[in-house]
Write an enzyme that holds these catalytic residues in place. Structure first.
Site, PDB file in Angstrom:
ATOM      1  N   HIS A 105      41.982  49.951  34.933  1.00 55.30           N
ATOM      2  CA  HIS A 105      41.508  48.712  35.200  1.00 55.30           C
ATOM      3  C   HIS A 105      40.226  48.137  34.402  1.00 55.30           C
ATOM      4  CE1 HIS A 105      43.978  48.748  39.207  1.00 55.30           C
ATOM      5  NE2 HIS A 105      44.659  48.612  38.120  1.00 55.30           N
ATOM      6  N   CYS A 132      33.344  32.501  18.881  1.00 55.89           N
ATOM      7  CA  CYS A 132      34.267  31.238  18.576  1.00 55.89           C
ATOM      8  C   CYS A 132      34.169  30.548  19.807  1.00 55.89           C
ATOM      9  CB  CYS A 132      35.794  32.039  18.707  1.00 55.89           C
ATOM     10  SG  CYS A 132      36.201  32.687  20.131  1.00 55.89           S
TER      11      CYS A 132
HETATM   12  P1  NAD Z   1      41.226  49.141  47.897  1.00 52.63           P
HETATM   13  O1  NAD Z   1      40.157  48.360  48.141  1.00 52.63           O
HETATM   14  O2  NAD Z   1      42.588  48.641  48.084  1.00 52.63           O
HETATM   15  O3  NAD Z   1      41.482  50.406  48.801  1.00 52.63           O
HETATM   16  C1  NAD Z   1      40.422  51.381  48.996  1.00 52.63           C
HETATM   17  C2  NAD Z   1      41.067  52.435  50.000  1.00 52.63           C
HETATM   18  O4  NAD Z   1      40.015  53.446  50.184  1.00 52.63           O
HETATM   19  C3  NAD Z   1      41.035  51.980  51.402  1.00 52.63           C
HETATM   20  O5  NAD Z   1      42.404  52.163  52.181  1.00 52.63           O
HETATM   21  C4  NAD Z   1      39.875  52.491  52.298  1.00 52.63           C
HETATM   22  O6  NAD Z   1      40.144  52.590  53.542  1.00 52.63           O
HETATM   23  C5  NAD Z   1      39.745  53.675  51.681  1.00 52.63           C
HETATM   24  N1  NAD Z   1      38.292  54.379  51.691  1.00 52.63           N
HETATM   25  C6  NAD Z   1      37.112  53.570  51.639  1.00 52.63           C
HETATM   26  N2  NAD Z   1      36.054  54.350  51.678  1.00 52.63           N
HETATM   27  C7  NAD Z   1      36.509  55.571  51.933  1.00 52.63           C
HETATM   28  C8  NAD Z   1      35.949  56.918  51.812  1.00 52.63           C
HETATM   29  N3  NAD Z   1      34.665  56.971  51.906  1.00 52.63           N
HETATM   30  N4  NAD Z   1      36.644  58.006  52.102  1.00 52.63           N
HETATM   31  C9  NAD Z   1      37.962  57.802  52.027  1.00 52.63           C
HETATM   32  N5  NAD Z   1      38.982  56.579  51.864  1.00 52.63           N
HETATM   33  C10 NAD Z   1      37.971  55.654  51.716  1.00 52.63           C
HETATM   34  O7  NAD Z   1      41.171  49.842  46.567  1.00 52.63           O
HETATM   35  P2  NAD Z   1      42.053  50.122  45.389  1.00 52.63           P
HETATM   36  O8  NAD Z   1      43.576  50.343  46.142  1.00 52.63           O
HETATM   37  O9  NAD Z   1      41.497  50.974  44.693  1.00 52.63           O
HETATM   38  O10 NAD Z   1      42.325  48.672  44.737  1.00 52.63           O
HETATM   39  C11 NAD Z   1      41.347  47.549  44.507  1.00 52.63           C
HETATM   40  C12 NAD Z   1      41.179  47.220  43.042  1.00 52.63           C
HETATM   41  O11 NAD Z   1      40.010  46.535  42.725  1.00 52.63           O
HETATM   42  C13 NAD Z   1      41.239  48.538  42.171  1.00 52.63           C
HETATM   43  O12 NAD Z   1      42.330  48.855  41.502  1.00 52.63           O
HETATM   44  C14 NAD Z   1      39.936  48.319  41.178  1.00 52.63           C
HETATM   45  O13 NAD Z   1      40.267  47.884  40.045  1.00 52.63           O
HETATM   46  C15 NAD Z   1      39.254  47.043  41.925  1.00 52.63           C
HETATM   47  N6  NAD Z   1      37.887  47.519  42.507  1.00 52.63           N
HETATM   48  C16 NAD Z   1      36.929  48.453  41.924  1.00 52.63           C
HETATM   49  C17 NAD Z   1      35.671  48.901  42.748  1.00 52.63           C
HETATM   50  C18 NAD Z   1      34.895  49.766  41.807  1.00 52.63           C
HETATM   51  O14 NAD Z   1      34.909  49.832  40.707  1.00 52.63           O
HETATM   52  N7  NAD Z   1      34.082  50.608  42.635  1.00 52.63           N
HETATM   53  C19 NAD Z   1      35.696  48.161  43.773  1.00 52.63           C
HETATM   54  C20 NAD Z   1      36.338  47.290  44.423  1.00 52.63           C
HETATM   55  C21 NAD Z   1      37.403  47.016  43.682  1.00 52.63           C
END
Ligand code: NAD
Length: 254
Positions: free
Chosen positions: A126, A162
């Site tokens: 991403h 640009c």
């Molecule tokens: P999501 O936010 O949809 O899901 C994250 C999952 O991780 C949730 O189900 C949550 O319960 C679980 N989780 C949170 N903390 C945890 C822990 N300590 N241990 C185990 N599980 C844990 O994330 P996604 O499916 O990756 O999609 C969101 C999109 O947003 C991503 O594709 C990304 O591009 C972007 N994003 C990136 C960041 C980053 O770079 N850190 C942060 C937020 C969103």
């Protein structure tokens, strides 16, 4: 019921015996570094559904207010000061043990590389928030330079070459993934024999198709996520604990 410890021993054995391990990480691996996820219970969108607009390319391109809000959000993003946590470090250790073929991350925060994972094994599917890209001419530049312009008073700094709209070099909802990154990730998933899905809801496509590709090719699937995912019923093992606990415990057994 099998205890988590017994399960970890078993999965560690699978990792040791694997020819090629592919890892997919999501926002959940960075929450323990202080970067909130989007969809988890403490997620940015869970708390403020309007925030989803900032991640949508159509709103970004058509609404100057969304762009101004996006630049302000980038200025104070927790990733600028975040440090890798025990889970990122465990994956870097696993690579040093020779057991990471490819690490596909949905994260844009660069913390895997900061923890020591080799950049050439990491696919930032991403994109990255550490660069900006011009939506008109495609020129890329360091994010820090653009943020300096925002700090100096430009609310929505245009491309210096640009005049086009600048955006972080991340894939917003409504944008296509980079074809060669997706092809590399799909090939890795199709040819691995163990697929680890970590800290992701497995609901964002096309990335959420990768475990399917691995399963179809006969690989084992292991999921570690705080909440259920649609793939749980088909996984060979599922862990629910915090990744900062589960991953170091697993990697220590490999
Ligand atoms: P999501 O936010 O949809 O899901 C994250 C999952 O991780 C949730 O189900 C949550 O319960 C679980 N989780 C949170 N903390 C945890 C822990 N300590 N241990 C185990 N599980 C844990 O994330 P996604 O499916 O990756 O999609 C969101 C999109 O947003 C991503 O594709 C990304 O591009 C972007 N994003 C990136 C960041 C980053 O770079 N850190 C942060 C937020 C969103």
């Amino acid at each position: 019921m099998i205890s988590d410890e017994t399960r970890l021993q078993e999965v560690a054995g699978w990792v040791r015996d694997s020819r090629a391990v592919v890892v997919l990480t999501g926002a959940g691996i960075s929450t323990e570094s202080g970067i909130p996820d989007f969809r988890g219970p403490q997620g940015v969108w869970t708390k403020d559904p309007k925030a989803e607009k900032l991640s949508n390319i159509h709103h970004y391109m058509n609404d100057p207010e969304v762009r101004v809000a996006s630049w302000q959000a980038r200025l104070v993003h927790p990733a600028w000061t975040a440090q890798p946590n025990a889970a990122h470090r465990a994956l870097a250790d696993l690579e040093r043990k020779g057991q990471v073929d490819t690490l596909v991350t949905q994260n844009i925060d660069g913390l895997h590389q900061k923890a020591g994972s080799s950049p050439d094994r990491v696919i930032e599917i991403h994109g990255t928030m550490r660069e900006v890209v011009c939506m008109a001419c495609g020129e890329r530049a360091p994010m820090e330079r653009a943020l300096d312009r925002v700090r100096a008073g430009e609310a929505d700094p245009p491309c210096r070459s640009c005049g086009g709209i600048l955006k972080s070099a991340t894939i917003s909802f409504g944008q296509n993934l980079v074809a060669e990154d997706l092809a590399r990730a799909e090939k890795a998933a199709r040819t691995c024999d163990l697929f680890l899905a970590l800290g992701t809801t497995l609901t964002v496509y096309p990335v959420a198709y990768l475990p399917e590709a691995a399963l179809e090719a006969g690989a084992r699937l292991v999921i570690a996520n705080a909440e259920p995912t649609p793939y749980d019923p088909r996984a060979d093992a599922v862990f629910r604990g915090n990744l900062g606990d589960v991953l170091p415990a697993l990697v220590a057994l490999v």
